[in-house]
Design a protein around this motif. Sequence first.
Motif, mmCIF file in Angstrom:
data_model
loop_
_atom_site.group_PDB
_atom_site.id
_atom_site.type_symbol
_atom_site.label_atom_id
_atom_site.label_comp_id
_atom_site.label_asym_id
_atom_site.label_seq_id
_atom_site.Cartn_x
_atom_site.Cartn_y
_atom_site.Cartn_z
ATOM 1 N N VAL A 72 11.068 11.446 -2.834
ATOM 2 C CA VAL A 72 12.257 10.626 -3.062
ATOM 3 C C VAL A 72 12.689 9.935 -1.781
ATOM 4 N N LYS A 73 12.587 10.663 -0.655
ATOM 5 C CA LYS A 73 12.964 10.080 0.627
ATOM 6 C C LYS A 73 12.075 8.895 0.976
ATOM 7 N N LYS A 74 10.750 9.003 0.692
ATOM 8 C CA LYS A 74 9.836 7.894 0.950
ATOM 9 C C LYS A 74 10.174 6.688 0.088
ATOM 10 N N ILE A 75 10.476 6.965 -1.166
ATOM 11 C CA ILE A 75 10.798 5.865 -2.075
ATOM 12 C C ILE A 75 12.027 5.120 -1.581
ATOM 13 N N VAL A 76 13.060 5.869 -1.189
ATOM 14 C CA VAL A 76 14.292 5.240 -0.707
ATOM 15 C C VAL A 76 14.031 4.474 0.585
ATOM 16 N N THR A 77 13.169 5.050 1.469
ATOM 17 C CA THR A 77 12.904 4.426 2.760
ATOM 18 C C THR A 77 12.204 3.084 2.603
ATOM 19 N N TYR A 78 11.225 3.000 1.691
ATOM 20 C CA TYR A 78 10.404 1.806 1.589
ATOM 21 C C TYR A 78 10.914 0.811 0.550
ATOM 22 N N ARG A 79 11.982 1.126 -0.126
ATOM 23 C CA ARG A 79 12.492 0.197 -1.139
ATOM 24 C C ARG A 79 13.181 -0.975 -0.446
ATOM 25 N N ILE A 80 12.801 -2.178 -0.782
ATOM 26 C CA ILE A 80 13.360 -3.363 -0.133
ATOM 27 C C ILE A 80 13.735 -4.373 -1.192
ATOM 28 N N GLU A 127 9.827 4.852 -12.827
ATOM 29 C CA GLU A 127 10.420 3.540 -13.083
ATOM 30 C C GLU A 127 11.130 3.009 -11.842
ATOM 31 N N SER A 128 11.744 3.904 -11.063
ATOM 32 C CA SER A 128 12.381 3.468 -9.818
ATOM 33 C C SER A 128 11.348 2.903 -8.851
ATOM 34 N N MET A 129 10.182 3.546 -8.805
ATOM 35 C CA MET A 129 9.138 3.072 -7.907
ATOM 36 C C MET A 129 8.575 1.738 -8.375
ATOM 37 N N VAL A 130 8.407 1.593 -9.703
ATOM 38 C CA VAL A 130 7.937 0.317 -10.257
ATOM 39 C C VAL A 130 8.948 -0.779 -9.966
ATOM 40 N N LYS A 131 10.233 -0.441 -10.123
ATOM 41 C CA LYS A 131 11.300 -1.416 -9.857
ATOM 42 C C LYS A 131 11.302 -1.846 -8.397
ATOM 43 N N ALA A 132 10.960 -0.937 -7.502
ATOM 44 C CA ALA A 132 10.916 -1.275 -6.084
ATOM 45 C C ALA A 132 9.860 -2.331 -5.800
ATOM 46 N N MET A 133 8.742 -2.283 -6.529
ATOM 47 C CA MET A 133 7.673 -3.265 -6.317
ATOM 48 C C MET A 133 7.897 -4.543 -7.118
ATOM 49 N N VAL A 134 8.367 -4.387 -8.349
ATOM 50 C CA VAL A 134 8.562 -5.538 -9.241
ATOM 51 C C VAL A 134 10.060 -5.644 -9.513
ATOM 52 N N SER A 135 10.744 -6.434 -8.726
ATOM 53 C CA SER A 135 12.202 -6.500 -8.829
ATOM 54 C C SER A 135 12.650 -7.048 -10.184
ATOM 55 N N GLU A 136 11.781 -7.848 -10.843
ATOM 56 C CA GLU A 136 12.161 -8.429 -12.145
ATOM 57 C C GLU A 136 12.020 -7.428 -13.290
ATOM 58 N N TYR A 137 11.418 -6.272 -13.004
ATOM 59 C CA TYR A 137 11.204 -5.288 -14.061
ATOM 60 C C TYR A 137 12.534 -4.752 -14.545
ATOM 61 N N SER A 138 12.781 -4.852 -15.842
ATOM 62 C CA SER A 138 14.044 -4.377 -16.431
ATOM 63 C C SER A 138 13.728 -3.595 -17.697
ATOM 64 N N PRO A 139 13.464 -2.296 -17.561
ATOM 65 C CA PRO A 139 13.130 -1.493 -18.741
ATOM 66 C C PRO A 139 14.292 -1.436 -19.716
ATOM 67 N N ASP A 173 0.831 -1.213 0.000
ATOM 68 C CA ASP A 173 0.000 0.000 0.000
ATOM 69 C C ASP A 173 0.861 1.258 0.000
ATOM 70 N N THR A 174 1.939 1.227 0.768
ATOM 71 C CA THR A 174 2.832 2.389 0.810
ATOM 72 C C THR A 174 3.505 2.591 -0.542
ATOM 73 N N TYR A 175 3.941 1.505 -1.130
ATOM 74 C CA TYR A 175 4.555 1.598 -2.455
ATOM 75 C C TYR A 175 3.598 2.223 -3.469
ATOM 76 N N ILE A 176 2.329 1.757 -3.455
ATOM 77 C CA ILE A 176 1.361 2.260 -4.441
ATOM 78 C C ILE A 176 1.095 3.749 -4.206
ATOM 79 N N THR A 177 1.029 4.154 -2.936
ATOM 80 C CA THR A 177 0.864 5.579 -2.631
ATOM 81 C C THR A 177 2.020 6.394 -3.198
#
Length: 642
Positions: free
Chosen positions: A634-642, A599-611, A580-584
Amino acid sequence: MVSMHRTAKIVLMVGVDLVALPFCLLVAMLLRGGDLAWAMHYGLSSYMIVALVTVAAFSLSDLYRAVIRFIDQRLLTTTGLALGMAVVCVYLVLLVVNDARFPRSALAIYWFVGFSYVVTSRITARNFLRNYIGQPRTSDTVAIYGAGEAGAQLALTMRTSNEYRPVCFFDDKHVLHERTIAGLRVFNTDRLVEMVNSLCIRSIVIAIPQVSPERLRNIMQRMAEAGVTTKILSRLLDLADEEKTPMETIRELKFEDLLGRAPVPPRVDLFARCVRTKTVLVTGAGGSIGSELCRQIVTLSPACLHLLDHSEFGLYTIKQELQSRFPTLPIVAHLGSVCSATLIERILQENSIDTIYHAAAYKHVPLVESNIVEGLRNNVLGAQVLAASAGKHKVETCVLISSDKAVRPTNIMGASKRIAELIFQAAAVTHGPDTTFCMVRFGNVLGSSGSVIPLFQRQIAHGGPITVTHPDVTRYFMLISEAAQLVIQAGAMAKGGDVFVLDMGEPVRIADLARTMIMMSGLSEKTGQYPEGDIEIKFIGLFPGEKLYEELLTDGMVFPSEHPRIMRMKESALHPGVLDTYITCLMMAGDTNDRGMIESMVKAMVSEYSPQPNEAPALPPVQNVPAVERASLVKKIVTYRI
């Protein structure tokens, strides 16, 4: 005679038989005794009694109810048996009355004479009506490929029609060369070009039951080289149906005939489990998959069908079609977007929906790749809104239509479908057994709005060229009816969070598909070696985000399902709170219109995504987004990227 009332025709036939049958018995008596005076000794009444018994037997055999122009061997055989019964009845009567004067052997002779009369009179009348009283013949000159049982039956059926005029057979078997079958000469396929030109053949009908796709493609190639169009016998059983004309038993070749695998039939016990007596909602009901889903659903006796689509024309068209076929079925059309949480809430709250099929999505790869914000919003937010509302209102079953492009995606469309899968997986965890969430993943659908088939058909109609992205690009294909049936069955088999994948056989090269469609049109490919050809195939390069080869399975665990041709997969998932946080954050990234951030946010959710780099156009960032807000994002994206 043709314009006479049916009753008058029956009276005429009975009258003719009552005159002719006594003469048949007289001929039998003459053959038995050889003396006319002896034959007439038994009196006219004896001859009329035998004729009346025979007419009664003919009536029981349906001889008088048959249409003479379509009389066939089966009816004549039945009539012969009825005549035999009449002879036996007369013989038994003679035994009972103990009349020793009447010669018993004359009755056996009478059967042969009477049956010869019936066959001769009916066949003569049939040929006369077909050849001289029927409609003027405007038939096409055709040949039949395959001199077997199906071909022979087809030739006999064609002769009853005005659509086709068969002139010969073609067959690969050398032992049949120059033989005659069903009144037609058989030629070996080595003489195909020669005989096509000699007999002015316009088309060839393939009459080979259960012909393999490989052999069918080979036959088509030879037909194209001979310059004739190819048609195919739809079903052998149709030839036995007197109500069907050859025009109905013969059809144009379709691409599914050359698909390379047999269509997957539905399991009857699974097919209606989530539909019959249920209230069903289909999102994207005006699209290719959604509309076919609706056509399948209405045949399964739902309590009510709800349609949702943002296209007014598409929604109107499918509702009118379904309502005309099933006027008593309640069908409710909702105009709006699946992304509207208010609309979805109202539909589910007011109508007690039992089953949802979520087909609403943007699926055209190049368009979504150049409009990634709207593509992600529609495909991701739509799935999130629907899943949340379905769980809240305890919908029994919710099925997502996914895509093979969701497997190791290289484009935004595929990534958005994988995120939609993650949403449904998370919903299955959040809402537990109250709502069964599942996903169905399949390849390209023949005839859908995004399929290459309609595109190639238009390009061929305009004289070419056919545009193919790459010589080696391959895709999986399935029929649109199969896709809809798979979606419906998946809901019945789902346990929660499942991904269902159809066994789609071998992938098809798009270049080979283009060549096949050229052949199916009776044309030839234009190449450097053959510049006189009709249609050129032009390779234009891969679209942004397009892959050479699509995949259906990831590295997840694969299990069998209740259907032998459908597999169940367990894919990796994200924790619902993290997702949910990622989608927000993804929606906030979309507001910036910054492609790199999206694309960075999409990559955070779908690790196999390779544009694919440097192929998609860069999006200009929105200038009025405050720098502080962008930095926070940007800070949120970096914080929640796993």
